[in-house]
Design an enzyme around this catalytic site. Sequence first.
Site, PDB file in Angstrom:
ATOM      1  N   HIS A 136       0.810  -1.223   0.000  1.00 27.03           N
ATOM      2  CA  HIS A 136       0.000   0.000   0.000  1.00 27.03           C
ATOM      3  C   HIS A 136       0.837   1.264   0.000  1.00 27.03           C
ATOM      4  O   HIS A 136       0.455   2.270  -0.579  1.00 27.03           O
ATOM      5  CB  HIS A 136      -1.011  -0.030   1.139  1.00 27.03           C
ATOM      6  CG  HIS A 136      -2.163  -0.910   0.784  1.00 27.03           C
ATOM      7  ND1 HIS A 136      -2.276  -2.186   1.252  1.00 27.03           N
ATOM      8  CD2 HIS A 136      -3.190  -0.711  -0.067  1.00 27.03           C
ATOM      9  CE1 HIS A 136      -3.345  -2.737   0.722  1.00 27.03           C
ATOM     10  NE2 HIS A 136      -3.927  -1.867  -0.078  1.00 27.03           N
ATOM     11  N   ARG A 182     -10.221   4.462  -2.394  1.00 26.41           N
ATOM     12  CA  ARG A 182      -9.748   3.737  -1.192  1.00 26.41           C
ATOM     13  C   ARG A 182      -9.953   4.641   0.023  1.00 26.41           C
ATOM     14  O   ARG A 182      -9.049   5.373   0.418  1.00 26.41           O
ATOM     15  CB  ARG A 182      -8.268   3.402  -1.325  1.00 26.41           C
ATOM     16  CG  ARG A 182      -7.921   2.358  -2.369  1.00 26.41           C
ATOM     17  CD  ARG A 182      -6.434   2.057  -2.311  1.00 26.41           C
ATOM     18  NE  ARG A 182      -6.054   0.895  -3.062  1.00 26.41           N
ATOM     19  CZ  ARG A 182      -5.556   0.935  -4.304  1.00 26.41           C
ATOM     20  NH1 ARG A 182      -5.383   2.071  -4.926  1.00 26.41           N
ATOM     21  NH2 ARG A 182      -5.217  -0.183  -4.913  1.00 26.41           N
ATOM     22  N   ARG A 195     -15.224   2.525  -2.046  1.00 32.12           N
ATOM     23  CA  ARG A 195     -14.986   1.252  -1.371  1.00 32.12           C
ATOM     24  C   ARG A 195     -15.025   1.494   0.126  1.00 32.12           C
ATOM     25  O   ARG A 195     -14.385   2.423   0.631  1.00 32.12           O
ATOM     26  CB  ARG A 195     -13.627   0.674  -1.762  1.00 32.12           C
ATOM     27  CG  ARG A 195     -13.395  -0.682  -1.107  1.00 32.12           C
ATOM     28  CD  ARG A 195     -12.126  -1.321  -1.549  1.00 32.12           C
ATOM     29  NE  ARG A 195     -10.965  -0.645  -1.001  1.00 32.12           N
ATOM     30  CZ  ARG A 195      -9.712  -0.993  -1.263  1.00 32.12           C
ATOM     31  NH1 ARG A 195      -9.485  -1.989  -2.107  1.00 32.12           N
ATOM     32  NH2 ARG A 195      -8.700  -0.355  -0.734  1.00 32.12           N
ATOM     33  N   GLU A 227     -11.124 -10.403  -4.654  1.00 27.99           N
ATOM     34  CA  GLU A 227      -9.683 -10.328  -4.409  1.00 27.99           C
ATOM     35  C   GLU A 227      -9.173 -11.453  -3.524  1.00 27.99           C
ATOM     36  O   GLU A 227      -8.023 -11.461  -3.105  1.00 27.99           O
ATOM     37  CB  GLU A 227      -9.303  -8.959  -3.834  1.00 27.99           C
ATOM     38  CG  GLU A 227     -10.094  -8.520  -2.631  1.00 27.99           C
ATOM     39  CD  GLU A 227      -9.721  -7.118  -2.140  1.00 27.99           C
ATOM     40  OE1 GLU A 227      -8.683  -6.590  -2.546  1.00 27.99           O
ATOM     41  OE2 GLU A 227     -10.493  -6.572  -1.335  1.00 27.99           O
ATOM     42  N   ASN A 244      -4.256  -7.116  -6.833  1.00 29.45           N
ATOM     43  CA  ASN A 244      -3.151  -6.966  -5.878  1.00 29.45           C
ATOM     44  C   ASN A 244      -3.246  -8.027  -4.791  1.00 29.45           C
ATOM     45  O   ASN A 244      -2.271  -8.691  -4.455  1.00 29.45           O
ATOM     46  CB  ASN A 244      -3.173  -5.582  -5.218  1.00 29.45           C
ATOM     47  CG  ASN A 244      -3.103  -4.469  -6.233  1.00 29.45           C
ATOM     48  OD1 ASN A 244      -2.679  -4.699  -7.361  1.00 29.45           O
ATOM     49  ND2 ASN A 244      -3.533  -3.281  -5.857  1.00 29.45           N
ATOM     50  N   ARG A 274       2.370  -9.498  -0.721  1.00 28.04           N
ATOM     51  CA  ARG A 274       2.545  -8.468  -1.748  1.00 28.04           C
ATOM     52  C   ARG A 274       3.551  -7.389  -1.355  1.00 28.04           C
ATOM     53  O   ARG A 274       4.007  -6.635  -2.206  1.00 28.04           O
ATOM     54  CB  ARG A 274       1.183  -7.824  -2.080  1.00 28.04           C
ATOM     55  CG  ARG A 274       0.547  -7.125  -0.914  1.00 28.04           C
ATOM     56  CD  ARG A 274      -0.908  -6.781  -1.171  1.00 28.04           C
ATOM     57  NE  ARG A 274      -1.089  -5.434  -1.666  1.00 28.04           N
ATOM     58  CZ  ARG A 274      -2.272  -4.864  -1.851  1.00 28.04           C
ATOM     59  NH1 ARG A 274      -3.391  -5.544  -1.620  1.00 28.04           N
ATOM     60  NH2 ARG A 274      -2.379  -3.647  -2.294  1.00 28.04           N
ATOM     61  N   CYS A 308      -9.525  -3.553 -10.839  1.00 26.33           N
ATOM     62  CA  CYS A 308      -8.963  -2.335 -10.253  1.00 26.33           C
ATOM     63  C   CYS A 308      -7.615  -2.557  -9.577  1.00 26.33           C
ATOM     64  O   CYS A 308      -7.067  -1.657  -8.962  1.00 26.33           O
ATOM     65  CB  CYS A 308      -9.940  -1.693  -9.271  1.00 26.33           C
ATOM     66  SG  CYS A 308     -10.243  -2.710  -7.837  1.00 26.33           S
TER      67      CYS A 308
HETATM   68  C1  PEP Z   1      -6.466  -5.015  -4.809  1.00 30.10           C
HETATM   69  O1  PEP Z   1      -6.287  -5.773  -3.846  1.00 30.10           O
HETATM   70  O2  PEP Z   1      -6.186  -5.324  -5.983  1.00 30.10           O
HETATM   71  C2  PEP Z   1      -7.001  -3.663  -4.603  1.00 30.10           C
HETATM   72  C3  PEP Z   1      -7.310  -2.893  -5.622  1.00 30.10           C
HETATM   73  O3  PEP Z   1      -7.143  -3.237  -3.327  1.00 30.10           O
HETATM   74  P1  PEP Z   1      -5.934  -2.717  -2.409  1.00 30.10           P
HETATM   75  O4  PEP Z   1      -4.723  -2.565  -3.288  1.00 30.10           O
HETATM   76  O5  PEP Z   1      -6.370  -1.444  -1.794  1.00 30.10           O
HETATM   77  O6  PEP Z   1      -5.782  -3.834  -1.420  1.00 30.10           O
HETATM   78 MG    MG Z   2      -7.172  -5.360  -1.903  1.00 29.05          MG
END
Ligand code: PEP
Ligand code: MG
Length: 588
Positions: free
Chosen positions: A191, A298, A334, A436, A459, A470, A507
């Site tokens: 993030h 977000r 979201r 996700e 992600n 990640r 996204c």
């Molecule tokens: C994702 O997980 O792909 C996403 C868009 O949400 P975030 O990156 O905020 O976890």
């Molecule tokens: Mg996510």
Amino acid sequence: MEVIKGIPVAPGVVVGRAFVLDEAVRYVPYRTVGQQDVAREGARLTQAIEAAIEELARDRDRAAAELGPEPANIFQFHIGLLHDPTLIDHIRQRIVTDKVTAEYAVSDEFRKLAQRFRAMDNEVFRQKTADVLDLDRRVLDKLMGESEDRLTQLTEPVVLVAHDVTPARAASLDRNKVTGFATDAGGRTSHASIVAAALGIPVVVGCRRLTEHVEEGDQIIVDGKTGVVIVRPDEGTLKQYRQDIERIGSIRLALKDFAKLEAVTRNGTRITLMGNIEFPHEIETVLANGGDGVGLYRTEFLYLTSDTEPTEEDHFQAYKQSIEMLKGKPLTIRTLDLGADKQIHAATFRSEEPERNPFLGLCGIRFCLQNLPLFERQLRAILRASVLGPVKVMFPLISTSMELRQAKIVLNDVMEEFREEGLDFDPDIDVGIMIEVPSAALMASSLAREVSFFSIGTNDLIQYTLAVDRSNERVANLYSGANPAVLQLLRGVVRAGRRFDVETSICGELAGEVDFTMLLIGIGLRILSLVPSQIPDVKRVIRSVDIERCERLARKVGSFDSERQVLNCLRDEVQDVLPDMGGGRSAG
Ligand code: PEP
Ligand code: MG
């Protein structure tokens, strides 16, 4: 000159002077200072020790009052150590003779002391090892806290070098002063990286031991496209990069032209390109780049940048501002996606024990369902905003249909409250979910019956499918959106969405990777929501291809069983379509 390879996060190149932010890390790199700075380091040491002693005395008195004399003795032992001339004089001497930073002298001497305690025969003394390390951290915190303050008082532009940067820290960076940054830790889609990309400055993360190689004030190049960081570059390299900066500037100018053009394929299929935002002000960039709206807002960043919990009104004002800026274009809000690597400052939650496995813990919708007042406050703000413009609500990290139903029950309860209070809201507001988590992707057909849209969050989907954190640079090579298992899940979700007439978009950061644009269209996606700065690049690919070619590519890639094969094939195809574009940064 040192060349260090990291993970490219946000494109662009910057040349500047390094500002080294020493985090409260377990590891303090060896760093020297010039003769002229020795006295300053000595003074910093004195101040840090005095501040630590003051703090310890406060802790000692509080412990004595609340817990009795025994626990208070622990703090007295710490104070005694900080008054011990054999230790402190030694640290001071290291600064003078070795010309090292106060941080390094402290951490090295405390480490040696801890080793001596650890090697003792007496168990009581051995147990003091942890105390010594604790004290080390406390003094370092004082020294490093000061370095954080320096970051907020910058007068000259710098390139930030740090062990790690939290999302909240990244969000508070002043981009007029911090022109780029590079870190030891982190992954492409952590993030902090996402926020950094939103700042529009070049960013490279996951450089492992970069902080060991950089001295404050060093000249440094951060190349956010290739992920290369060059410390103390030679003349030839500098010249080459300065030319690159000029070239990138003119490409950016040319790409601006794409902002005004439609995102339509050569055979006339319109692709909707939305922006992902963390803060309302980013909508300016979405619109300037020709975005069709916001596909992912977000909202947790309202929490991450504040020490107090946002009120319903804080939420509402942020949404209202976004809707006004969008002038009729859609906004997908979201709901809070806190937890995992998005930890909040607000005192209410700080007392919680840290989780052993935060990415598998109380995050996303789970956090909201266990903190209903907080969730309801946000839903109320969203409903109030729903009458001001086209707003959709989206729940993150749904892993079972039960969670989705619970979230919808809470939303319905809030709607009921609105009716009772006679407040205006849109009762038909679109409700959707992030896909996700692999369980949600696999159950997409059944989830489809209960929502009006899906947004695929690659992600997290990549990290949970491949069991790769990640944000962990040590396994970054395993984190790949080109992995056939991930692609199979994507295909399944798109198919389920189509079968049940549920609007399906993507996204995750993959949506902004030009290497993936043709594949995503080829598997049937028509709505992509991406980092705003990438909209022109992606649009350029879209305008250069036709759907049949994309579908052919998707079929071909579907027959591969290795991520490398997939990636090579995607890159070759982009190279073929736009020779000056392929092979850029990629989650692959
Ligand atoms: C994702 O997980 O792909 C996403 C868009 O949400 P975030 O990156 O905020 O976890
Ligand atoms: Mg996510």
